[in-house]
Design a protein around this motif. Structure first.
Motif, PDB file in Angstrom:
ATOM      1  N   ASP A 129       0.863  -1.182   0.000  1.00 62.45           N
ATOM      2  CA  ASP A 129       0.000   0.000   0.000  1.00 62.45           C
ATOM      3  C   ASP A 129       0.905   1.239   0.000  1.00 62.45           C
ATOM      4  O   ASP A 129       2.124   1.134   0.144  1.00 62.45           O
ATOM      5  CB  ASP A 129      -0.885  -0.017   1.260  1.00 62.45           C
ATOM      6  N   MET A 131       1.208   5.566   1.344  1.00 59.20           N
ATOM      7  CA  MET A 131       0.689   6.589   2.251  1.00 59.20           C
ATOM      8  C   MET A 131       0.442   7.833   1.394  1.00 59.20           C
ATOM      9  O   MET A 131       1.324   8.247   0.627  1.00 59.20           O
ATOM     10  CB  MET A 131       1.732   6.869   3.346  1.00 59.20           C
ATOM     11  N   GLY A 139       4.727   8.049   1.070  1.00 57.82           N
ATOM     12  CA  GLY A 139       5.297   6.930   1.808  1.00 57.82           C
ATOM     13  C   GLY A 139       4.758   5.600   1.351  1.00 57.82           C
ATOM     14  O   GLY A 139       3.913   5.529   0.444  1.00 57.82           O
ATOM     15  N   LEU A 140       5.257   4.552   1.984  1.00 57.93           N
ATOM     16  CA  LEU A 140       4.905   3.184   1.585  1.00 57.93           C
ATOM     17  C   LEU A 140       4.465   2.370   2.789  1.00 57.93           C
ATOM     18  O   LEU A 140       4.876   2.647   3.924  1.00 57.93           O
ATOM     19  CB  LEU A 140       6.125   2.496   0.975  1.00 57.93           C
ATOM     20  N   VAL A 141       3.671   1.365   2.497  1.00 62.71           N
ATOM     21  CA  VAL A 141       3.231   0.410   3.515  1.00 62.71           C
ATOM     22  C   VAL A 141       3.767  -0.960   3.094  1.00 62.71           C
ATOM     23  O   VAL A 141       3.540  -1.394   1.961  1.00 62.71           O
ATOM     24  CB  VAL A 141       1.688   0.402   3.607  1.00 62.71           C
ATOM     25  N   ASN A 143       5.117  -5.152   4.031  1.00 62.04           N
ATOM     26  CA  ASN A 143       5.035  -6.324   4.892  1.00 62.04           C
ATOM     27  C   ASN A 143       6.088  -7.337   4.438  1.00 62.04           C
ATOM     28  O   ASN A 143       6.566  -7.280   3.299  1.00 62.04           O
ATOM     29  CB  ASN A 143       3.639  -6.954   4.841  1.00 62.04           C
ATOM     30  N   ASP A 155      -0.324  -7.097  10.545  1.00 60.51           N
ATOM     31  CA  ASP A 155      -0.318  -5.692  10.129  1.00 60.51           C
ATOM     32  C   ASP A 155       1.050  -5.246   9.631  1.00 60.51           C
ATOM     33  O   ASP A 155       2.079  -5.717  10.093  1.00 60.51           O
ATOM     34  CB  ASP A 155      -0.792  -4.802  11.283  1.00 60.51           C
ATOM     35  N   THR A 158       4.897   1.124   8.121  1.00 60.64           N
ATOM     36  CA  THR A 158       4.751   2.294   7.247  1.00 60.64           C
ATOM     37  C   THR A 158       6.031   3.128   7.282  1.00 60.64           C
ATOM     38  O   THR A 158       6.631   3.272   8.343  1.00 60.64           O
ATOM     39  CB  THR A 158       3.576   3.174   7.735  1.00 60.64           C
ATOM     40  N   ARG A 160       8.034   6.848   5.526  1.00 56.91           N
ATOM     41  CA  ARG A 160       7.784   8.117   4.830  1.00 56.91           C
ATOM     42  C   ARG A 160       8.919   8.425   3.855  1.00 56.91           C
ATOM     43  O   ARG A 160      10.088   8.160   4.157  1.00 56.91           O
ATOM     44  CB  ARG A 160       7.687   9.229   5.871  1.00 56.91           C
TER      45      ARG A 160
END
Ligand code: 48F
Length: 257
Positions: A129, A131, A139-141, A143, A155, A158, A160
């Protein structure tokens, strides 16, 4: 001297954690460690920018290792030769305007030089995902790839970045997430992903450099992803465009930071 397994574990945890914490707030985050992403990261790091690259797989290099149907040779045109020369990669002329290099030497050398000059590469992390704040990608999400593969309910983390670069190749994964979730109109003709076209090396090589640009505020594409987003052909085992496109995006972003 006796080796203590606990000390080994502690050394790795402390050192990796320090690297990961530094990666949480950077100038540029690149997604995908194929040729385009690595070259982009190399030039950004060379310019002194704080840049991290996240790669889903165990090894970086993307589609370059396999050359052409697993023959580990790749072809370049004249315009990309300068980049290979800068990296010190052995290049052989096959015919006028056609150059060859060993794909294994090319991947390993680009990676080594990029890391030594300051690019931080995190393998085994997948971007799932982004941000977005005030219609800007910031930013990035992420895993662990293992979590993604096992489809575990865990979960993500995250981070920036002032700029995010999608270098995920044919699937254009980050651009697809932005198209699906953000409601932001992309800077393509349709405002959406245009999709990759069928194989045409000559047109694709030029298009990929032209299409390597900003897609929406804070978000850039390079490599094969650029043709998937802006609509350009694929081009098979010719890789000059990937290198030129990675360098172009690095230069664009350097001029903005
Ligand atoms: O596919 P890839 O090599 O992209 P590229 O740099 O080069 C394209 C050529 O290899 C070839 C070609 C030549 O004519 O067409 O395909 O544009 O590298 C993309 C990398 O991104 C990683 C993927 O594992 C690969 O190593 N990747 C893809 N999606 C994600 C990702 C993601 N969501 N998170 C992290 N890494």
């Amino acid at each position: 001297m006796r080796l203590d397994e606990i000390k080994i574990s502690r050394a790795i945890i402390e050192s990796y954690t320090e690297k990961l914490v530094k990666a949480l707030d950077v100038d540029v985050a690149i997604v995908g460690g194929g040729p385009a992403g690595m070259v982009c990261g190399y030039y950004l790091a060379k310019a002194g920018k704080r840049v991290v690259l996240f790669e889903r797989k165990l090894s970086i290099g993307g589609g370059m290792w396999g050359g052409w149907i697993m023959f580990y040779e790749i072809v370049f045109m004249e315009s990309a030769k300068k980049i290979l020369d800068e990296f010190g990669i052995k290049v052989r002329q096959y015919d006028k305007g056609y150059y060859l290099s060993d794909s294994i030497e090319t991947v390993s050398t680009i990676c080594s030089k990029a890391v030594k000059i300051g690019l931080k590469i995190f393998n085994l992390l997948s971007v799932e995902d982004v941000m977005i704040r005030e219609k800007r990608v910031c930013g990035l999400v992420l895993n662990w790839t293992a979590v993604e593969m096992a489809n575990l309910h865990v979960d993500p983390i995250t981070m920036r970045a002032k700029f995010v670069v999608d270098a995920t190749g044919h699937p254009a994964e980050v651009a697809r997430i932005i198209e699906r979730k953000s409601g932001i109109r992309l800077k393509t003709k349709s405002g959406k992903l245009m999709g990759e076209q069928s194989m045409w090396a000559e047109v694709g090589e030029d298009a990929i450099v032209r299409n390597s640009k900003e897609v929406c505020p804070g978000f850039y594409v390079c490599g094969m992803c650029a043709n998937a987003v802006f609509g350009g052909p694929r081009m098979g085992p010719i890789f000059g465009g990937m290198l030129l496109s990675g360098r172009k995006i690095a230069k664009n972003i350097i001029s903005k930071i």
